[in-house]
Write a protein that holds these residues in place. Structure first.
Motif, PDB file in Angstrom:
ATOM      1  N   ALA A   6       0.816  -1.215   0.000  1.00  0.00           N
ATOM      2  CA  ALA A   6       0.000   0.000   0.000  1.00  0.00           C
ATOM      3  C   ALA A   6       0.845   1.257   0.000  1.00  0.00           C
ATOM      4  N   THR A   7       1.985   1.221   0.682  1.00  0.00           N
ATOM      5  CA  THR A   7       2.806   2.427   0.823  1.00  0.00           C
ATOM      6  C   THR A   7       4.192   2.309   0.202  1.00  0.00           C
ATOM      7  N   ALA A   8       4.623   1.101  -0.127  1.00  0.00           N
ATOM      8  CA  ALA A   8       6.036   0.903  -0.472  1.00  0.00           C
ATOM      9  C   ALA A   8       6.224  -0.009  -1.669  1.00  0.00           C
ATOM     10  N   VAL A   9       7.403   0.124  -2.260  1.00  0.00           N
ATOM     11  CA  VAL A   9       7.903  -0.837  -3.243  1.00  0.00           C
ATOM     12  C   VAL A   9       9.111  -1.513  -2.619  1.00  0.00           C
ATOM     13  N   LEU A  10       9.128  -2.842  -2.624  1.00  0.00           N
ATOM     14  CA  LEU A  10      10.198  -3.622  -2.018  1.00  0.00           C
ATOM     15  C   LEU A  10      11.047  -4.246  -3.117  1.00  0.00           C
ATOM     16  N   ASP A  11      12.356  -4.077  -2.992  1.00  0.00           N
ATOM     17  CA  ASP A  11      13.268  -4.670  -3.963  1.00  0.00           C
ATOM     18  C   ASP A  11      14.432  -5.293  -3.203  1.00  0.00           C
ATOM     19  N   GLU A  12      15.231  -6.066  -3.872  1.00  0.00           N
ATOM     20  CA  GLU A  12      16.329  -6.762  -3.192  1.00  0.00           C
ATOM     21  C   GLU A  12      17.475  -7.025  -4.142  1.00  0.00           C
ATOM     22  N   ALA A  13      18.631  -7.276  -3.544  1.00  0.00           N
ATOM     23  CA  ALA A  13      19.808  -7.686  -4.313  1.00  0.00           C
ATOM     24  C   ALA A  13      20.554  -8.732  -3.509  1.00  0.00           C
ATOM     25  N   HIS A  14      20.970  -9.807  -4.162  1.00  0.00           N
ATOM     26  CA  HIS A  14      21.807 -10.832  -3.544  1.00  0.00           C
ATOM     27  C   HIS A  14      23.255 -10.444  -3.800  1.00  0.00           C
ATOM     28  N   VAL A  15      24.017 -10.264  -2.721  1.00  0.00           N
ATOM     29  CA  VAL A  15      25.376  -9.738  -2.864  1.00  0.00           C
ATOM     30  C   VAL A  15      26.350 -10.527  -1.999  1.00  0.00           C
ATOM     31  N   GLY A  16      27.604 -10.525  -2.432  1.00  0.00           N
ATOM     32  CA  GLY A  16      28.677 -11.088  -1.628  1.00  0.00           C
ATOM     33  C   GLY A  16      28.776 -12.594  -1.683  1.00  0.00           C
TER      34      GLY A  16
END
Length: 204
Positions: A6-16
């Motif tokens: 409702a309020t946000a966009v969630l994103d991600e990155a796999h790192v390391g």
């Protein structure tokens, strides 16, 4: 793929090398962003947050969760936040010390701080409630698919962590709540709930 609430966009990155997952919570109305765990590969994380990063929250003190923290903060000017008991172990000063029940605001997005003791003394999770769909909780290394985080074979630490996870997550969140761990794939509270007794019996 990004997830919209409702309020946000969630994103991600796999790192390391340890497949850490860094998460970005972006306010839909203002574009402001919060980063959960600047773990590694600062160039990757900076591309994800662009120029609108307000705060980096470190879920806990372990080195694989802070490898890009200094570089990301230097590049963006973001403030730093971490659990009080872990804050002094981070590689740069922590401007906001988090306690259980605190609320972080990024634009119109509110994230509730959940203190989960055991993996480290100051480990925190962040809870994003969504009236239009499932809630989302970012658990660092305190809760994964299949169990709680490593407590180094210490029965007291294990009991403390499992108790906190039970009382502060499983007892208050609905089964469709999405769990975003610090490594690997997401899960849900409902998928993990049936195994709590098994986790307690096995002791890790």
């Amino acid at each position: 793929m990004a997830t919209t609430t409702a309020t946000a966009v969630l994103d991600e990155a796999h790192v390391g090398p340890m497949d850490n997952v860094a998460y970005v919570v972006q306010c839909r109305s203002t574009g402001r962003r919060l980063l959960v765990d600047a773990a590694a590969e600062p160039e990757t994380l900076l591309a994800l947050v662009e120029e609108a990063l307000d705060v980096v929250v470190t879920t806990h003190r372990h080195h694989d969760h802070v490898g890009a923290l200094a570089a990301v903060v230097e590049a963006t000017g973001a403030r730093t936040a971490a659990g009080t008991e872990d804050a002094d172990e981070l590689p740069l000063p922590v401007q906001q010390r988090l306690e259980h029940g605190d609320v972080l605001r990024v634009g119109d997005v509110l994230l509730e701080v959940v203190h989960l003791r055991g993996h480290t003394p100051g480990s925190v999770a962040l809870l994003l409630r969504d009236p239009d769909g499932p809630d989302h909780v970012f658990t660092g290394d305190s809760l994964f698919p299949g169990g709680v985080g490593n407590t180094s074979g210490d029965p007291a630490r294990f009991t403390r962590l499992l108790t906190d996870v039970t009382e502060r997550l499983f007892d208050v969140l609905t089964d469709d709540t999405v769990v975003h761990p610090g490594h690997g794939a997401p899960t849900t509270i409902g998928a993990e709930r049936p195994h709590l007794a098994q986790w307690r019996e096995r002791g890790w």
